[in-house]
Scaffold this active site. Structure first.
Site, mmCIF file in Angstrom:
data_model
loop_
_atom_site.group_PDB
_atom_site.id
_atom_site.type_symbol
_atom_site.label_atom_id
_atom_site.label_comp_id
_atom_site.label_asym_id
_atom_site.label_seq_id
_atom_site.Cartn_x
_atom_site.Cartn_y
_atom_site.Cartn_z
ATOM 1 N N ASP A 1 13.114 -17.135 -95.972
ATOM 2 C CA ASP A 1 14.098 -16.513 -96.866
ATOM 3 C C ASP A 1 13.630 -15.109 -97.257
ATOM 4 O OD1 ASP A 1 15.500 -19.093 -97.018
ATOM 5 O OD2 ASP A 1 13.656 -19.694 -97.999
ATOM 6 N N HIS B 1 14.205 -23.557 -101.397
ATOM 7 C CA HIS B 1 14.662 -23.153 -100.065
ATOM 8 C C HIS B 1 16.010 -23.833 -99.822
ATOM 9 C CE1 HIS B 1 15.095 -22.338 -95.863
ATOM 10 N NE2 HIS B 1 15.160 -23.630 -95.608
HETATM 11 P P1 NAI Z 1 13.826 -30.767 -84.630
HETATM 12 O O1 NAI Z 1 14.746 -31.898 -84.918
HETATM 13 O O2 NAI Z 1 13.984 -29.951 -83.405
HETATM 14 O O3 NAI Z 1 12.331 -31.297 -84.630
HETATM 15 C C1 NAI Z 1 11.824 -32.132 -85.621
HETATM 16 C C2 NAI Z 1 10.788 -33.012 -84.967
HETATM 17 O O4 NAI Z 1 10.162 -33.758 -86.000
HETATM 18 C C3 NAI Z 1 11.372 -34.011 -83.970
HETATM 19 O O5 NAI Z 1 10.697 -33.893 -82.747
HETATM 20 C C4 NAI Z 1 11.132 -35.354 -84.635
HETATM 21 O O6 NAI Z 1 10.851 -36.383 -83.700
HETATM 22 C C5 NAI Z 1 9.926 -35.047 -85.502
HETATM 23 N N1 NAI Z 1 9.758 -35.950 -86.646
HETATM 24 C C6 NAI Z 1 10.709 -36.522 -87.415
HETATM 25 N N2 NAI Z 1 10.154 -37.308 -88.334
HETATM 26 C C7 NAI Z 1 8.829 -37.220 -88.155
HETATM 27 C C8 NAI Z 1 7.721 -37.833 -88.798
HETATM 28 N N3 NAI Z 1 7.884 -38.707 -89.788
HETATM 29 N N4 NAI Z 1 6.475 -37.517 -88.365
HETATM 30 C C9 NAI Z 1 6.304 -36.652 -87.338
HETATM 31 N N5 NAI Z 1 7.317 -36.074 -86.677
HETATM 32 C C10 NAI Z 1 8.555 -36.343 -87.097
HETATM 33 O O7 NAI Z 1 13.881 -29.860 -85.942
HETATM 34 P P2 NAI Z 1 13.344 -28.370 -86.128
HETATM 35 O O8 NAI Z 1 14.427 -27.429 -85.782
HETATM 36 O O9 NAI Z 1 12.030 -28.236 -85.484
HETATM 37 O O10 NAI Z 1 13.202 -28.330 -87.713
HETATM 38 C C11 NAI Z 1 12.240 -29.114 -88.375
HETATM 39 C C12 NAI Z 1 12.500 -29.099 -89.876
HETATM 40 O O11 NAI Z 1 12.335 -27.803 -90.404
HETATM 41 C C13 NAI Z 1 13.913 -29.530 -90.265
HETATM 42 O O12 NAI Z 1 13.809 -30.365 -91.413
HETATM 43 C C14 NAI Z 1 14.578 -28.231 -90.650
HETATM 44 O O13 NAI Z 1 15.627 -28.433 -91.561
HETATM 45 C C15 NAI Z 1 13.412 -27.525 -91.295
HETATM 46 N N6 NAI Z 1 13.552 -26.073 -91.419
HETATM 47 C C16 NAI Z 1 13.011 -25.495 -92.535
HETATM 48 C C17 NAI Z 1 13.066 -24.142 -92.724
HETATM 49 C C18 NAI Z 1 12.477 -23.516 -93.948
HETATM 50 O O14 NAI Z 1 12.659 -22.302 -94.115
HETATM 51 N N7 NAI Z 1 11.780 -24.216 -94.817
HETATM 52 C C19 NAI Z 1 13.722 -23.267 -91.742
HETATM 53 C C20 NAI Z 1 14.233 -23.955 -90.583
HETATM 54 C C21 NAI Z 1 14.147 -25.316 -90.443
#
Ligand code: NAI
Length: 329
Positions: free
Chosen positions: A162, A190
């Protein structure tokens, strides 16, 4: 002689952000070009996820990174977090069709309770934790509460994306360079309620607010645009921000470990009670990092308009906290 390797645990390692993040950590962009690392990668036990993780590790192997001293794949957080000095908690459950925000909060709470407990048990006692997985602030709060033997200050939530998004908007509006903007921060959660605040920002010693001199833009364009940027990326790309999120995670940890050179950066950190934010709430604030520690920027004046923005985002965090209170008993 080379330094001892730092153990970096990354969860959700086979996800989108993981794919944009791991290669940069292994190349030295996060901890320095002279700092070897060992990656300890966590994914869910699901066969598809574990296979995908193996594929990512094969690609990491194929880069022959001189700083990558080792890597391991795990499905148990107690193994992945063993002796970890840095933990990037990226994996979380995304919102599925028909899922309410409250359901999402509960499902993720369980994940972050388990991971907090595992960190508490097996991580390095000075582990630096960054929670990226959404809802990031509340997940970080939950992990912190589940790890009573670790210093609470070591748990942080990512608001750096952000912060970076806002910096570029400010640079574009003012016609100045991103690198010249100082003393800017984002307050709160966030989420679209966050408050990007450039009242104190300067460019080469001049007030950025005076330079821009457009309160309508601030209220009606800048603040909503930064808040809704995540949704705009999803709309354009069909997928959520990944490379920019990974970049922000690198920035957050790099500055925390190596220092921010006097520059303000935004980190979601457990409140010390200042600025009217109840103690312990994981809230984005301006900090300066030095010698491996972050220090809140203190004593900033909060005017009435800012107070209203800051309270709105605080109230959302208080609601999220209350929504998981039962699980934390
Ligand atoms: P994604 O869905 O591509 O990858 C998430 C991965 O986490 C998947 O491979 C899944 O199998 C794994 N996963 C789920 N539960 C798990 C657990 N208990 N232990 C270990 N691995 C687990 O999602 P992406 O795009 O990589 O985003 C990840 C997170 O980051 C999402 O929650 C998204 O909303 C968040 N995010 C946060 C931002 C921020 O600024 N704080 C910015 C962008 C995304």
């Amino acid at each position: 002689m080379s330094k001892p390797a730092v153990r970096v645990a990354v969860t959700g390692a086979a996800g989108q952000i993981g794919y944009a993040l791991l290669f940069r950590i292994a190349s030295g962009e996060m901890l320095g070009k002279d700092q070897p690392v060992i990656l300890q990668l966590l994914e869910i036990p699901d066969e598809k996820a574990q296979n995908a993780l193996k594929g990512v590790m094969m690609e990491l192997d194929d880069c022959a990174f001189p700083l990558l001293e080792g890597m391991t794949a795990h499905s148990d957080p107690k193994e992945a977090f063993k002796d970890a000095q840095i933990a990037l908690l990226v994996g979380s459950r995304p919102r599925g069709p028909g899922m309410e925000r409250a359901d999402l909060l509960q499902i993720n709470a369980k994940i972050f309770i388990e991971q907090g407990k595992a960190l508490n048990e097996v991580a390095d006692r000075n582990v630096k934790v960054l929670v990226v997985g959404n809802p990031a602030n509340t997940n970080a709060y939950i992990a912190m509460k589940s790890a009573p033997d670790l210093p609470a200050k070591n748990f942080t939530a990512m608001l750096r994306l952000d912060h970076n998004r806002a910096l570029t908007q400010l640079a574009q509006k003012s016609g100045k360079a991103v690198k010249d903007i100082r003393d800017f921060a984002v307050w709160g959660n966030h989420s679209p309620t966050m408050y990007p605040d450039y009242r104190f920002a300067t460019v080469n010693g001049e007030s950025l607010k005076d330079l821009i001199n457009d309160e309508e833009w601030n209220k009606n364009e800048f603040i909503p645009k930064v808040g809704k940027r995540g949704a705009a990326i999803i709309e354009a790309r069909g997928l959520s921000s990944a490379a920019s999120a990974a970049n922000a995670a690198i920035d957050h940890i790099r500055d925390w470990v190596l220092g921010s050179n006097g520059q303000w950066v935004t980190m979601g950190v457990p409140s010390d009670g200042s600025y009217g934010i109840p103690e312990g709430i994981m809230y984005g604030v301006p900090v300066i990092c030095e010698n491996g520690e972050y220090k809140r920027v203190e004593g900033l004046e909060i005017d009435e308009t800012s107070r209203a923005y800051m309270d709105k985002t605080l109230n959302e965090l208080l609601e999220e906290r209350d929504g998981v209170a039962d699980l934390l008993k």
